[in-house]
Design a protein around this motif. Structure first.
Motif, PDB file in Angstrom:
ATOM      1  N   TYR A  75       0.852  -1.189   0.000  1.00  0.00           N
ATOM      2  CA  TYR A  75       0.000   0.000   0.000  1.00  0.00           C
ATOM      3  C   TYR A  75       0.889   1.241   0.000  1.00  0.00           C
ATOM      4  CZ  TYR A  75      -3.011  -3.720   1.680  1.00  0.00           C
ATOM      5  OH  TYR A  75      -3.670  -4.909   1.812  1.00  0.00           O
ATOM      6  N   LEU A  76       0.639   2.129  -0.976  1.00  0.00           N
ATOM      7  CA  LEU A  76       1.415   3.355  -1.122  1.00  0.00           C
ATOM      8  C   LEU A  76       0.480   4.558  -1.145  1.00  0.00           C
ATOM      9  CD1 LEU A  76       3.668   2.142  -4.078  1.00  0.00           C
ATOM     10  CD2 LEU A  76       4.254   2.135  -1.646  1.00  0.00           C
ATOM     11  N   HIS A  77       0.790   5.581  -0.387  1.00  0.00           N
ATOM     12  CA  HIS A  77       0.001   6.815  -0.360  1.00  0.00           C
ATOM     13  C   HIS A  77       0.598   7.791  -1.370  1.00  0.00           C
ATOM     14  CE1 HIS A  77      -2.613   6.087   3.117  1.00  0.00           C
ATOM     15  NE2 HIS A  77      -1.612   5.334   3.540  1.00  0.00           N
ATOM     16  N   VAL A  78       0.026   7.810  -2.557  1.00  0.00           N
ATOM     17  CA  VAL A  78       0.514   8.720  -3.593  1.00  0.00           C
ATOM     18  C   VAL A  78       0.227  10.160  -3.177  1.00  0.00           C
ATOM     19  CG1 VAL A  78       0.302   9.409  -6.018  1.00  0.00           C
ATOM     20  CG2 VAL A  78       0.259   6.985  -5.394  1.00  0.00           C
ATOM     21  N   ASP A  79      -0.924  10.399  -2.592  1.00  0.00           N
ATOM     22  CA  ASP A  79      -1.228  11.716  -2.054  1.00  0.00           C
ATOM     23  C   ASP A  79      -2.009  11.534  -0.763  1.00  0.00           C
ATOM     24  OD1 ASP A  79      -3.333  11.474  -4.665  1.00  0.00           O
ATOM     25  OD2 ASP A  79      -4.254  11.815  -2.719  1.00  0.00           O
ATOM     26  N   GLN A  80      -1.983  12.541   0.022  1.00  0.00           N
ATOM     27  CA  GLN A  80      -2.618  12.479   1.343  1.00  0.00           C
ATOM     28  C   GLN A  80      -3.560  13.662   1.520  1.00  0.00           C
ATOM     29  OE1 GLN A  80      -2.542   9.706   2.702  1.00  0.00           O
ATOM     30  NE2 GLN A  80      -3.115  10.260   4.760  1.00  0.00           N
ATOM     31  N   ALA A  89       1.601  13.598  -9.069  1.00  0.00           N
ATOM     32  CA  ALA A  89       2.251  13.002 -10.242  1.00  0.00           C
ATOM     33  C   ALA A  89       3.737  12.763  -9.966  1.00  0.00           C
ATOM     34  CB  ALA A  89       2.071  13.901 -11.465  1.00  0.00           C
ATOM     35  N   ILE A  90       4.389  13.714  -9.304  1.00  0.00           N
ATOM     36  CA  ILE A  90       5.809  13.564  -8.970  1.00  0.00           C
ATOM     37  C   ILE A  90       5.996  12.422  -7.976  1.00  0.00           C
ATOM     38  CG2 ILE A  90       7.758  14.678  -7.807  1.00  0.00           C
ATOM     39  CD1 ILE A  90       6.642  17.351  -9.047  1.00  0.00           C
ATOM     40  N   ARG A  91       5.153  12.367  -6.943  1.00  0.00           N
ATOM     41  CA  ARG A  91       5.248  11.285  -5.956  1.00  0.00           C
ATOM     42  C   ARG A  91       4.990   9.928  -6.606  1.00  0.00           C
ATOM     43  NH1 ARG A  91       4.861  11.921  -0.446  1.00  0.00           N
ATOM     44  NH2 ARG A  91       3.275  10.292  -0.283  1.00  0.00           N
ATOM     45  N   ASN A  92       4.022   9.865  -7.505  1.00  0.00           N
ATOM     46  CA  ASN A  92       3.724   8.626  -8.215  1.00  0.00           C
ATOM     47  C   ASN A  92       4.959   8.150  -8.979  1.00  0.00           C
ATOM     48  OD1 ASN A  92       1.676   6.617  -9.263  1.00  0.00           O
ATOM     49  ND2 ASN A  92       2.317   7.569 -11.180  1.00  0.00           N
ATOM     50  N   GLU A  93       5.626   9.073  -9.664  1.00  0.00           N
ATOM     51  CA  GLU A  93       6.825   8.727 -10.419  1.00  0.00           C
ATOM     52  C   GLU A  93       7.946   8.242  -9.496  1.00  0.00           C
ATOM     53  OE1 GLU A  93       9.476   7.789 -13.151  1.00  0.00           O
ATOM     54  OE2 GLU A  93       7.398   8.297 -13.585  1.00  0.00           O
ATOM     55  N   ILE A  94       8.119   8.918  -8.359  1.00  0.00           N
ATOM     56  CA  ILE A  94       9.169   8.517  -7.405  1.00  0.00           C
ATOM     57  C   ILE A  94       8.865   7.122  -6.851  1.00  0.00           C
ATOM     58  CG2 ILE A  94      10.174   9.009  -5.140  1.00  0.00           C
ATOM     59  CD1 ILE A  94       9.781  12.029  -5.872  1.00  0.00           C
ATOM     60  N   PHE A  95       7.605   6.874  -6.451  1.00  0.00           N
ATOM     61  CA  PHE A  95       7.254   5.544  -5.951  1.00  0.00           C
ATOM     62  C   PHE A  95       7.557   4.480  -7.003  1.00  0.00           C
ATOM     63  CE2 PHE A  95       4.235   7.216  -2.569  1.00  0.00           C
ATOM     64  CZ  PHE A  95       4.889   6.603  -1.519  1.00  0.00           C
ATOM     65  N   ARG A  96       7.170   4.729  -8.236  1.00  0.00           N
ATOM     66  CA  ARG A  96       7.385   3.741  -9.294  1.00  0.00           C
ATOM     67  C   ARG A  96       8.874   3.506  -9.544  1.00  0.00           C
ATOM     68  NH1 ARG A  96       3.218   2.075 -11.942  1.00  0.00           N
ATOM     69  NH2 ARG A  96       1.196   2.999 -11.482  1.00  0.00           N
ATOM     70  N   ARG A  97       9.659   4.542  -9.485  1.00  0.00           N
ATOM     71  CA  ARG A  97      11.100   4.413  -9.718  1.00  0.00           C
ATOM     72  C   ARG A  97      11.792   3.672  -8.574  1.00  0.00           C
ATOM     73  NH1 ARG A  97      12.629   9.741 -10.037  1.00  0.00           N
ATOM     74  NH2 ARG A  97      13.157   9.749  -7.831  1.00  0.00           N
ATOM     75  N   LEU A  99      10.276   1.698  -6.167  1.00  0.00           N
ATOM     76  CA  LEU A  99       9.616   0.490  -5.673  1.00  0.00           C
ATOM     77  C   LEU A  99      10.443  -0.784  -5.873  1.00  0.00           C
ATOM     78  CD1 LEU A  99       7.179  -0.391  -4.102  1.00  0.00           C
ATOM     79  CD2 LEU A  99       5.918  -0.583  -6.248  1.00  0.00           C
ATOM     80  N   PRO A 100      11.138  -0.969  -6.985  1.00  0.00           N
ATOM     81  CA  PRO A 100      11.982  -2.174  -7.076  1.00  0.00           C
ATOM     82  C   PRO A 100      13.033  -2.240  -5.961  1.00  0.00           C
ATOM     83  CG  PRO A 100      11.626  -1.267  -9.251  1.00  0.00           C
ATOM     84  CD  PRO A 100      11.080  -0.254  -8.272  1.00  0.00           C
ATOM     85  N   LEU A 101      13.625  -1.105  -5.609  1.00  0.00           N
ATOM     86  CA  LEU A 101      14.576  -1.062  -4.495  1.00  0.00           C
ATOM     87  C   LEU A 101      13.880  -1.451  -3.194  1.00  0.00           C
ATOM     88  CD1 LEU A 101      17.314  -0.184  -3.153  1.00  0.00           C
ATOM     89  CD2 LEU A 101      16.240   2.067  -2.912  1.00  0.00           C
ATOM     90  N   ALA A 102      12.694  -0.910  -2.961  1.00  0.00           N
ATOM     91  CA  ALA A 102      11.945  -1.208  -1.732  1.00  0.00           C
ATOM     92  C   ALA A 102      11.600  -2.694  -1.651  1.00  0.00           C
ATOM     93  CB  ALA A 102      10.672  -0.363  -1.664  1.00  0.00           C
ATOM     94  N   LEU A 103      11.145  -3.270  -2.751  1.00  0.00           N
ATOM     95  CA  LEU A 103      10.784  -4.691  -2.746  1.00  0.00           C
ATOM     96  C   LEU A 103      12.015  -5.576  -2.545  1.00  0.00           C
ATOM     97  CD1 LEU A 103       8.115  -4.630  -5.588  1.00  0.00           C
ATOM     98  CD2 LEU A 103       7.703  -4.860  -3.113  1.00  0.00           C
ATOM     99  N   THR A 104      13.139  -5.180  -3.121  1.00  0.00           N
ATOM    100  CA  THR A 104      14.391  -5.913  -2.911  1.00  0.00           C
ATOM    101  C   THR A 104      14.800  -5.839  -1.440  1.00  0.00           C
ATOM    102  OG1 THR A 104      15.087  -5.485  -5.184  1.00  0.00           O
ATOM    103  CG2 THR A 104      16.816  -6.101  -3.614  1.00  0.00           C
TER     104      THR A 104
END
Length: 154
Positions: A75-80, A89-97, A99-104
Motif C-alpha cells: 500500500y502506497l500513499h501517492v497523495d494524502q 504526479a511527482i510522488r507517483n513517479e518517485i514511488f514507481r522508480r 519500488l523495485p529497491l523497496a521490494l528488494t
C-alpha cells in the motif's frame, strides 16, 4: 532506480514476530532517510505507525491469502489530501522508480522467512497506489518476489 546496499538496511522485529514466524499476521513498514540513504524495515504483527512520517512516503506490506494462494499486498500513499495533482504526479513517479529497491530491501530483510518458506518467492506482489486522483489510484501486479532477489554479483 537506486542500487540496493544491504549495509544500509536495518531490520527490526516487533514483539511476537521472529525471523521465521508467523507468516500471518506479518506486516512490513519500510521507511528511509533521505540524508543517509538508509532503509529501515520493521516487521511485526501490525504496522509500525510510530515510524511513519507526515510525508507518508513509507511502503506498507502484508501477507494475505487469496483462495489457497498467498499474495503480498503493498500500500502506497501517492497523495494524502494536501498534495495537488502535480505533486501527486511527482510522488507517483518517485514511488514507481524506487519500488523495485523497496521490494528488494523487503525480500532481503526478511530472507530467513523466504528460506523457511520458499514458496513465498512465487507469490504475486499486488501494489495498491492510493490517491484521490483517478489516474494514480490503481492496483497492479508486479510479479513474484523472486524477481526482487538481491544478487551480490551485480
Amino acid at each position: 532506480m537506486s542500487h540496493f546496499n544491504p549495509e544500509k538496511l536495518f531490520v527490526e522485529y516487533l514483539n511476537g514476530v521472529t525471523t521465521m514466524k508467523p507468516v500471518f499476521p506479518r506486516r512490513y513498514t519500510l521507511t528511509h532517510s533521505d540524508e543517509t540513504g538508509e532503509l529501515f524495515l520493521t516487521i511485526g504483527m501490525d504496522y509500525a505507525w510510530d515510524k511513519v512520517n507526515p510525508m507518508r512516503d513509507e511502503v506498507l506490506g502484508e501477507w494475505k491469502t487469496k483462495g489457497s494462494s498467498l499474495v503480498y499486498r503493498v500500500y502506497l500513499h501517492v497523495d494524502q489530501g494536501e498534495y495537488n495533482q502535480n505533486e501527486a504526479a511527482i510522488r507517483n513517479e518517485i514511488f514507481r522508480r524506487e519500488l523495485p529497491l523497496a521490494l528488494t530491501a523487503i525480500r532481503y530483510g526478511d530472507r530467513f522467512l523466504f528460506d523457511t518458506y520458499p514458496q513465498l518467492d512465487h507469490s504475486p506482489i499486488i501494489i495498491t497506489f492510493m490517491s484521490a486522483y483517478p489516474q494514480f489510484a490503481r492496483q497492479e501486479n508486479w510479479g513474484p518476489f523472486h524477481n526482487f532477489l538481491f544478487n551480490e554479483t551485480l
